[in-house]
Design a protein around this motif. Structure first.
Motif, PDB file in Angstrom:
ATOM      1  N   ALA A 241      28.960  53.159  44.958  1.00 62.86           N
ATOM      2  CA  ALA A 241      29.485  54.200  44.078  1.00 62.86           C
ATOM      3  C   ALA A 241      29.620  53.664  42.660  1.00 62.86           C
ATOM      4  CB  ALA A 241      30.826  54.686  44.598  1.00 62.86           C
ATOM      5  N   ILE A 242      30.085  52.415  42.556  1.00 60.91           N
ATOM      6  CA  ILE A 242      30.239  51.821  41.231  1.00 60.91           C
ATOM      7  C   ILE A 242      28.875  51.647  40.573  1.00 60.91           C
ATOM      8  CG2 ILE A 242      30.833  49.647  40.114  1.00 60.91           C
ATOM      9  CD1 ILE A 242      33.244  49.593  42.055  1.00 60.91           C
TER      10      ILE A 242
ATOM     11  N   ALA B  17      38.386  46.583  46.308  1.00 67.32           N
ATOM     12  CA  ALA B  17      37.353  47.614  46.161  1.00 67.32           C
ATOM     13  C   ALA B  17      37.931  48.834  45.457  1.00 67.32           C
ATOM     14  CB  ALA B  17      36.795  48.006  47.527  1.00 67.32           C
TER      15      ALA B  17
ATOM     16  N   ILE C 115      29.382  45.012  42.113  1.00 68.61           N
ATOM     17  CA  ILE C 115      30.388  45.532  41.199  1.00 68.61           C
ATOM     18  C   ILE C 115      30.367  44.758  39.880  1.00 68.61           C
ATOM     19  CG2 ILE C 115      32.871  45.784  40.839  1.00 68.61           C
ATOM     20  CD1 ILE C 115      33.052  46.161  43.936  1.00 68.61           C
ATOM     21  N   LEU C 116      30.472  43.432  39.985  1.00 69.93           N
ATOM     22  CA  LEU C 116      30.678  42.650  38.764  1.00 69.93           C
ATOM     23  C   LEU C 116      29.399  42.448  37.964  1.00 69.93           C
ATOM     24  CD1 LEU C 116      33.381  40.280  40.035  1.00 69.93           C
ATOM     25  CD2 LEU C 116      33.476  41.555  37.920  1.00 69.93           C
TER      26      LEU C 116
ATOM     27  N   ALA D 242      36.300  45.043  32.150  1.00 65.68           N
ATOM     28  CA  ALA D 242      36.519  46.467  31.919  1.00 65.68           C
ATOM     29  C   ALA D 242      37.306  46.674  30.639  1.00 65.68           C
ATOM     30  CB  ALA D 242      37.243  47.079  33.104  1.00 65.68           C
TER      31      ALA D 242
ATOM     32  N   VAL E  32      38.831  51.310  38.153  1.00 64.46           N
ATOM     33  CA  VAL E  32      38.653  50.868  36.770  1.00 64.46           C
ATOM     34  C   VAL E  32      37.278  51.276  36.242  1.00 64.46           C
ATOM     35  CG1 VAL E  32      37.764  48.521  37.079  1.00 64.46           C
ATOM     36  CG2 VAL E  32      39.250  49.031  35.186  1.00 64.46           C
ATOM     37  N   ILE E  33      36.276  51.248  37.114  1.00 63.96           N
ATOM     38  CA  ILE E  33      34.947  51.680  36.657  1.00 63.96           C
ATOM     39  C   ILE E  33      34.949  53.182  36.393  1.00 63.96           C
ATOM     40  CG2 ILE E  33      32.487  51.717  37.196  1.00 63.96           C
ATOM     41  CD1 ILE E  33      33.345  48.915  37.022  1.00 63.96           C
TER      42      ILE E  33
ATOM     43  N   PHE F 261      36.833  50.327  41.879  1.00 62.26           N
ATOM     44  CA  PHE F 261      36.335  51.690  41.738  1.00 62.26           C
ATOM     45  C   PHE F 261      37.135  52.445  40.683  1.00 62.26           C
ATOM     46  CE2 PHE F 261      35.972  56.136  42.876  1.00 62.26           C
ATOM     47  CZ  PHE F 261      34.601  56.253  42.943  1.00 62.26           C
TER      48      PHE F 261
ATOM     49  N   PHE G 162      35.656  47.225  27.350  1.00 59.96           N
ATOM     50  CA  PHE G 162      35.132  48.542  27.003  1.00 59.96           C
ATOM     51  C   PHE G 162      36.226  49.578  26.776  1.00 59.96           C
ATOM     52  CE2 PHE G 162      31.881  46.515  29.558  1.00 59.96           C
ATOM     53  CZ  PHE G 162      30.797  46.620  28.718  1.00 59.96           C
TER      54      PHE G 162
ATOM     55  N   ARG H 158      35.930  57.345  30.127  1.00 57.34           N
ATOM     56  CA  ARG H 158      36.013  57.126  28.690  1.00 57.34           C
ATOM     57  C   ARG H 158      34.654  57.330  28.044  1.00 57.34           C
ATOM     58  NH1 ARG H 158      36.759  52.612  24.584  1.00 57.34           N
ATOM     59  NH2 ARG H 158      37.798  53.833  22.981  1.00 57.34           N
ATOM     60  N   GLY H 159      33.615  56.832  28.731  1.00 59.18           N
ATOM     61  CA  GLY H 159      32.273  56.986  28.188  1.00 59.18           C
ATOM     62  C   GLY H 159      31.888  58.449  28.070  1.00 59.18           C
TER      63      GLY H 159
ATOM     64  N   MET I 113      36.308  53.649  33.090  1.00 61.25           N
ATOM     65  CA  MET I 113      35.306  53.373  32.055  1.00 61.25           C
ATOM     66  C   MET I 113      34.356  54.539  31.894  1.00 61.25           C
ATOM     67  SD  MET I 113      34.250  49.489  32.831  1.00 61.25           S
ATOM     68  CE  MET I 113      32.714  49.716  31.990  1.00 61.25           C
ATOM     69  N   ARG I 114      33.930  55.044  33.034  1.00 59.54           N
ATOM     70  CA  ARG I 114      32.979  56.161  32.995  1.00 59.54           C
ATOM     71  C   ARG I 114      33.637  57.367  32.306  1.00 59.54           C
ATOM     72  NH1 ARG I 114      27.439  56.906  34.249  1.00 59.54           N
ATOM     73  NH2 ARG I 114      27.312  58.814  33.056  1.00 59.54           N
TER      74      ARG I 114
ATOM     75  N   PHE J 206      44.103  52.443  31.866  1.00 60.13           N
ATOM     76  CA  PHE J 206      44.206  51.015  32.168  1.00 60.13           C
ATOM     77  C   PHE J 206      45.560  50.633  32.758  1.00 60.13           C
ATOM     78  CE2 PHE J 206      44.413  46.461  31.403  1.00 60.13           C
ATOM     79  CZ  PHE J 206      43.201  46.083  31.951  1.00 60.13           C
TER      80      PHE J 206
ATOM     81  N   ALA K 249      31.945  51.459  48.188  1.00 62.76           N
ATOM     82  CA  ALA K 249      32.573  51.356  46.869  1.00 62.76           C
ATOM     83  C   ALA K 249      31.605  50.696  45.895  1.00 62.76           C
ATOM     84  CB  ALA K 249      33.872  50.568  46.969  1.00 62.76           C
TER      85      ALA K 249
ATOM     86  N   LEU L  39      28.062  54.894  39.229  1.00 65.07           N
ATOM     87  CA  LEU L  39      28.904  55.262  38.092  1.00 65.07           C
ATOM     88  C   LEU L  39      28.463  54.554  36.828  1.00 65.07           C
ATOM     89  CD1 LEU L  39      32.561  55.331  39.423  1.00 65.07           C
ATOM     90  CD2 LEU L  39      31.321  57.197  38.390  1.00 65.07           C
ATOM     91  N   LEU L  40      27.946  53.336  37.001  1.00 61.68           N
ATOM     92  CA  LEU L  40      27.551  52.565  35.823  1.00 61.68           C
ATOM     93  C   LEU L  40      26.168  52.951  35.338  1.00 61.68           C
ATOM     94  CD1 LEU L  40      28.867  49.065  36.818  1.00 61.68           C
ATOM     95  CD2 LEU L  40      29.713  50.541  35.015  1.00 61.68           C
ATOM     96  N   ASN L  41      25.474  53.737  36.147  1.00 59.73           N
ATOM     97  CA  ASN L  41      24.124  54.124  35.802  1.00 59.73           C
ATOM     98  C   ASN L  41      24.130  54.935  34.503  1.00 59.73           C
ATOM     99  OD1 ASN L  41      21.430  54.499  36.075  1.00 59.73           O
ATOM    100  ND2 ASN L  41      21.645  56.300  37.397  1.00 59.73           N
ATOM    101  N   ARG L  42      23.346  54.516  33.551  1.00 61.06           N
ATOM    102  CA  ARG L  42      23.186  55.200  32.264  1.00 61.06           C
ATOM    103  C   ARG L  42      24.510  55.380  31.533  1.00 61.06           C
ATOM    104  NH1 ARG L  42      18.077  58.076  32.694  1.00 61.06           N
ATOM    105  NH2 ARG L  42      18.574  58.927  30.676  1.00 61.06           N
ATOM    106  N   LEU L  43      25.422  54.501  31.758  1.00 66.47           N
ATOM    107  CA  LEU L  43      26.699  54.595  31.046  1.00 66.47           C
ATOM    108  C   LEU L  43      26.532  53.996  29.653  1.00 66.47           C
ATOM    109  CD1 LEU L  43      29.708  55.239  31.096  1.00 66.47           C
ATOM    110  CD2 LEU L  43      30.096  52.992  32.041  1.00 66.47           C
ATOM    111  N   ARG L  44      26.929  54.754  28.660  1.00 65.42           N
ATOM    112  CA  ARG L  44      26.845  54.255  27.279  1.00 65.42           C
ATOM    113  C   ARG L  44      28.257  54.133  26.741  1.00 65.42           C
ATOM    114  NH1 ARG L  44      23.135  52.569  28.146  1.00 65.42           N
ATOM    115  NH2 ARG L  44      20.953  53.082  27.828  1.00 65.42           N
ATOM    116  N   LEU L  45      28.639  52.933  26.419  1.00 65.32           N
ATOM    117  CA  LEU L  45      29.991  52.739  25.921  1.00 65.32           C
ATOM    118  C   LEU L  45      29.926  52.036  24.581  1.00 65.32           C
ATOM    119  CD1 LEU L  45      31.564  51.554  29.219  1.00 65.32           C
ATOM    120  CD2 LEU L  45      32.321  53.514  27.923  1.00 65.32           C
TER     121      LEU L  45
ATOM    122  N   LEU M  60      28.425  45.561  36.221  1.00 64.64           N
ATOM    123  CA  LEU M  60      29.294  45.794  35.077  1.00 64.64           C
ATOM    124  C   LEU M  60      28.901  44.867  33.932  1.00 64.64           C
ATOM    125  CD1 LEU M  60      31.638  47.224  33.849  1.00 64.64           C
ATOM    126  CD2 LEU M  60      33.189  45.662  34.974  1.00 64.64           C
TER     127      LEU M  60
END
Lengths: 116, 940
Positions: B756-757, A81, B911-912, B667, A87-88, A85, B670, A94-95, A91-92, A26, B753, B760-766, B915
């Protein structure tokens, strides 16, 4: 005024770079954002600092240099952008890895749990 | 043009079996053979022109800056090799049709085979050194695929890898050699190179060039000390061995030496190196051929030996020696391909290739026995077969060309020794398989193969006899053409069986008698040799490869410790060094432009900016506070833009700021809320020093630029904005018109971007904390009334504003970027206020298509200008008059801007909103057991 502007840019860059050198995701993202502000300011100033210059063509004589403005405008959006990218991705990471160290934190999981 | 087709048809032929895999095998084989056959016919049709003494050429520029041309030539040498490559290649296709088991992927096999054929044709026809090299590498790659065709077998994989490593490394040496030649001669064109033999020989770099080129040729042609890869390549299916290791691939090195003969040969260095290496290879290979017990192993080493023979002849380099070399190339290709096919048939029908398990096969396979005996006799150099003729010529040449001074007698002696061994192993091959009584029965009951499977072999064996009997009639013309191409001059010669009783004949007789004796005694010899430990080239090779890999890994491990902090640190250090170097060279930091005065507002602004920047750093361990400080920086930057006459930037920065901070807050939800104190004090100080030094460097740079006069190219934009772009807002006109291509690239990046995000968020478990760091629960009121009301009321207003900003963008501050961001912010506010589910029920559309439509629209606008014959992204505009409303302006740039708008809205929401969606499925609610521990327990 020029020296003040330059010092501000320098301080912001230094702050951003220091954060980029941290070990957790972060602060690195925050550092990237800070650095991109500094870079944008730097690029913007390449056209000179114009006070009360015109950007709309209406017959005035002093215009602000439009080229750096156009470049910085796109840079701002691209910077967003990139921040998003990064920050996500953090997150990923970390997940998937269970910690937020920039190197994936092999063997650091426990430490994170204890310190938090 | 025909030349291009000859070279291109086999290459196109690769596609036929690749796509024809669905065909039955018969059709597939026929279709595969069609294009190479056509190429062969085309080439034969060109021969009359060659007989008139012409060299046919075809050339198109490919990469002129590199000297690379797509250039082909057809001369005698190419014809000779093309005949072998295409002719034997077609026979191999026929043979492979029967050889491969029904379940094997024959389409893939044929595709590899034809790819190899095409690259060989490319080598022999290339009229440009670089092009030749390109095809050369292609043969290495395709032969790798062919040797490793049975990839489930470990020996096939290892053999393929070894062949690729050796020939590939040789290829690199060859490239270096070619580049040197190109440097010496000044061109890569084959004719120029061949005509510059004297220049090359006189150049001081000649020895190096020669060494590099020969390295490539020797590696490819399995000359000593690179001979070890060839026997291991025998793990390939037999059609491959018959093709690659008789007629083609291993001959590529020979071809190269023949092709570059006019340019590189003629020095003592050439003669000594090439002929001695060839002689060593010849005797070495022949010896091991006698010792092997595997049929293909014998053939492999005998190939090595015969390649050595040809190399000796090329090394000697006299016109007759060149003739003999070319003649032996043909002869070797015919009898060796026949023998390989024979060994494949035996393997196929008897189930083994081990000599100890074979024997007496002449009863079961009479035809194969006869054909193998003929080819074996040719290999041994028995009179009346073709191998005899070229071997006699070798003996004669070693006698007539003293190259070792006082030791010149060594060459004929070694050549005879090679001859003796070659008689012995040929005899052994034929005798042990067909005539000797079997010791044990082979795994399968042997029988004759299908007639068409023996047909290629029969044809080749017939050629062995016919060429042996009528050499001038059958091979004379071809050899005449080929020698002319190598020597660049016609050569008077006469091929005959009987030259009278002379020394070469005596040498042949000695070889025959001694060879038979040696075979008779060889059982004793083998017993004696069993006392020595065998050396397996493969084990040595693998061991050295592994050692190399291990060392490389260790070195890499030292450089790359997978620490981002370290990489970034080093990167920054390096850039600091460069900047410092540059700054140090400047005469003075300040330029000659006087500074503008500072007023109180500026001072306050700068102080606030510096303060908030520092505060972001100081509080960085408390992430939320740090984020708040960051947002302050963003707002002040926005004000800075406004202060220095950049309203567009101020608006963009403001809206991006809002989106960024919302994103980072989401973000942060999480991520851990605090950063642990990890860095030691010295480390923090070191980082601070580095960052501080770079900050100073940046400040100095900035100051240096600001105090200098900056002549900008912007005057052009200011002058042409209204007349050329039809807009008064220069910044927007630059974005959508002058530099529209940049903008297009940029919105593409934005959309990518976003995508891609999304992935990346697909099936993300947090895990989601119940409470903040202090242990306080989240506010139970999820959707505060005031916020929902205001956001809903604000939405239409915001949309209206964004439409307004968008429409006026071309002439006043605004435009697609800002309008898009405003729309996105309004929608996001609604999402925050009412939750994703609520919004989704009402605004049910996916965001990805919006972003993609935006990029597509912008691209289409650009393409549209092509329809009117203008370059990409040319804009046009016009003024129209509507009654009641009045004059208004329409510009194609506006459609482009609409694309930008859509891309920004789509990407930002992608993106948002995505998320935000992560939070919804299992968001903790009030009823959940409240966690009272100071840190939320992770639930994942």
């Amino acid at each position: 005024m020029e020296s003040l502007y330059a010092i501000t840019t320098g301080v912001l860059s230094a702050c951003g770079l220091y954060l980029i050198l941290r070990g957790r995701t972060f602060p690195v993202v925050v550092g990237l954002t800070l650095l991109s502000y500094a870079v944008n300011l730097f690029l913007f100033s390449m056209g000179g600092l114009t006070t009360d210059g015109a950007t709309i063509i209406d017959g005035k004589t002093t215009y602000a240099d439009p080229l750096p403005q156009a470049l910085v405008l796109t840079a701002i959006v691209i910077g967003f952008a990139m921040t998003a990218f990064a920050v996500i991705l953090a997150m990923r990471a970390r997940g998937d890895m269970g910690n937020d160290h920039v190197d994936g934190g092999r063997g650091r999981d426990e430490r994170e749990e204890n310190r938090r | 043009m025909t030349l291009l087709w000859i070279a291109l048809l086999p290459l196109l032929g690769v596609l036929v079996p690749a796509f024809g895999a669905g065909l039955r095998r018969r059709e597939c084989s026929l279709a595969t053979a069609a294009l190479p056959a056509l190429a062969l016919l085309l080439m034969l049709a060109e021969i009359p022109a060659l007989l008139d003494g012409e060299t046919l050429r075809f050339a198109v520029d490919w990469i002129p800056s590199l000297g690379l041309e797509l250039a082909f030539r057809l001369d005698g040498l190419s014809v000779l090799f093309n005949l072998l490559i295409l002719g034997i290649g077609l026979l191999i296709v026929l043979y492979a049709h029967y050889y491969l088991a029904p379940e094997e992927p024959y389409g893939r096999f044929y595709a590899y085979l034809i790819l190899f054929m095409a690259s060989m044709v490319g080598i022999v026809m290339a009229d440009n050194l670089l092009l030749l090299w390109l095809f050369w590498e292609l043969t290495s790659l395709s032969s790798f695929l062919l040797i490793g065709f049975w990839s489930h077998r470990s020996d096939a994989r290892k053999g393929a890898r070894m062949a690729l490593a050796v020939t590939g490394a040789g290829g690199l040496a060859l490239l270096a050699g070619f580049l040197l030649i190109g440097d010496i001669v000044g061109s890569y064109d084959m004719d120029t190179v061949l005509a510059s033999g004297e220049t090359i020989l006189a150049d001081p770099r000649y020895p190096l060039t020669l060494a590099l080129v020969l390295l490539g040729a020797f590696a490819k042609s399995a000359q000593f000390p690179f001979q070890f890869w060839l026997p291991h390549a025998m793990a390939a299916p037999t059609p491959v061995s018959a093709y690659l290791h008789s007629a083609t691939m291993v001959k590529a090195g020979i071809f190269l030496m023949a092709r570059l003969h006019p340019a590189l040969a003629g020095s003592e260095l050439w003669t000594l190196t090439v002929s001695l290496i060839g002689m060593t290879t010849m005797v070495y290979g022949a010896w091991f051929a006698l010792m092997k017990t595997d049929l293909k192993g014998i053939l492999a080493f005998s190939t090595v030996s015969h390649l050595g023979l040809i190399t000796v002849l090329l090394g000697i380099g006299s016109p007759m020696a060149v003739l003999a070399a070319l003649f032996h190339i043909i002869n070797h290709a015919t009898f060796k391909a026949a023998l390989f096919m024979g060994s494949g048939i035996i393997d196929h029908e008897a189930g083994t290739r081990e000599l100890s398990r074979l024997g007496g096969l002449r009863r079961a396979m009479p035809l194969t026995a006869v054909l193998t005996t003929i080819a074996g006799a040719a290999m041994a150099g028995v009179p009346l077969f073709n191998g005899f003729l070229s071997k006699e010529m070798l003996f004669a040449e070693t006698l007539h060309t003293p190259i070792l001074g006082g030791l010149s007698w060594l060459m004929p002696v070694l050549a005879t020794a090679g001859g003796v061994l070659s008689v012995a192993y040929s005899l052994r091959l034929v005798h042990a398989v067909f005539f000797k009584a079997p010791k044990q029965a082979p795994p399968k009951t042997p029988h004759e193969p299908p007639r068409l499977m023996s047909a290629p072999m029969a044809l080749l064996a017939a050629l062995c006899v016919l060429v042996g009997l009528f050499p001038s009639a059958l091979a004379g013309g071809l050899l005449d053409l080929a020698t002319r191409a190598v020597l660049l001059a016609p050569l008077e010669f006469h091929l005959a069986i009987w030259h009278g009783v002379n020394l070469p004949l005596a040498m042949s007789a000695v070889a025959l008698v001694a060879g038979v004796t040696l075979y008779a005694l060889h059982a004793h010899l083998r017993r004696f040799l069993r006392g020595f430990k065998p050396v397996d080239a493969r084990l040595i090779f693998e061991a050295s490869m592994q050692r190399l890999a291990l060392r490389a890994e260790r070195l890499l491990g030292r450089l790359d410790n997978a620490s981002l902090q370290r990489y970034v640190g080093l990167l920054l250090l390096a850039s600091l060094a460069f900047v410092a170097l540059g700054l140090g060279r400047m005469p003075s930091l300040a330029g000659d432009v006087p500074q503008q005065p500072v007023d109180g507002v500026l001072l306050t602004g700068a102080a606030l900016l510096i303060f908030s920047g520092l505060a972001t750093v100081v509080t960085h361990r408390y992430r939320l506070i740090s984020l708040l400080m960051l947002s302050m920086v963003g707002l002040l930057v926005s004000l800075t833009f406004a202060r220095f006459s950049a309203p567009d930037l101020a608006l963009t920065q403001l809206s991006v700021e809002v989106v960024t901070i919302i994103l980072l807050m989401l973000a942060l939800f999480f991520l851990p809320q605090k950063t642990p104190r990890e860095s030691s004090l010295p480390r923090s100080l070191r980082d601070a020093a580095l960052a501080g030094a770079l900050g100073m460097a940046i400040a100095s740079l900035n100051y240096a630029v600001l105090t200098r006069d900056n002549a900008s190219i912007s005057d052009f934009f200011l002058d042409n904005s209204v007349s050329g772009g039809g807009g008064h807002n220069v910044v927007n006109v630059i974005l959508v018109d002058f530099r529209g291509f940049d903008t297009l690239g940029e919105i593409t990046v934005l959309a990518i971007a976003g995508l891609a995000i999304f992935k990346l968020l697909n099936r993300l478990r947090l895990f989601m904390p119940h409470s903040d760091t202090e242990g306080r629960l989240w506010c139970p009121d999820r959707y505060p009334m005031i916020l929902t009301t205001i956001s809903q009321a604000l939405l239409p207003l915001a949309l209206l504003v964004s439409a307004f900003i968008f429409l006026r963008g071309h002439n006043l501050p605004g435009g697609g970027f800002i309008a898009g961001l405003i729309t996105a912010v309004a929608l996001i506010l609604l999402l925050i206020a009412r939750g994703v589910e609520w919004a989704q029920a009402r605004l049910d559309f996916p965001y990805q298509p919006v972003a993609i439509t935006g990029v597509g629209l912008a691209t289409l606008t650009g393409l549209g200008s092509w329809l009117f014959g203008h370059p990409f992204l040319t804009s046009s505009f016009g003024h129209f008059h509507l009654p009641l409303i009045g004059d208004f302006e329409l510009a194609t740039a506006m459609i482009f801007d609409l694309g930008v708008y859509l891309a920004v809205v789509g990407a930002t929401l992608m993106i948002l909103a995505n998320l935000g969606k992560v939070t919804t499925p299992h968001r903790p609610v009030k009823d959940d057991a409240p966690s009272t521990t100071s840190s939320g327990k992770e639930k994942r």
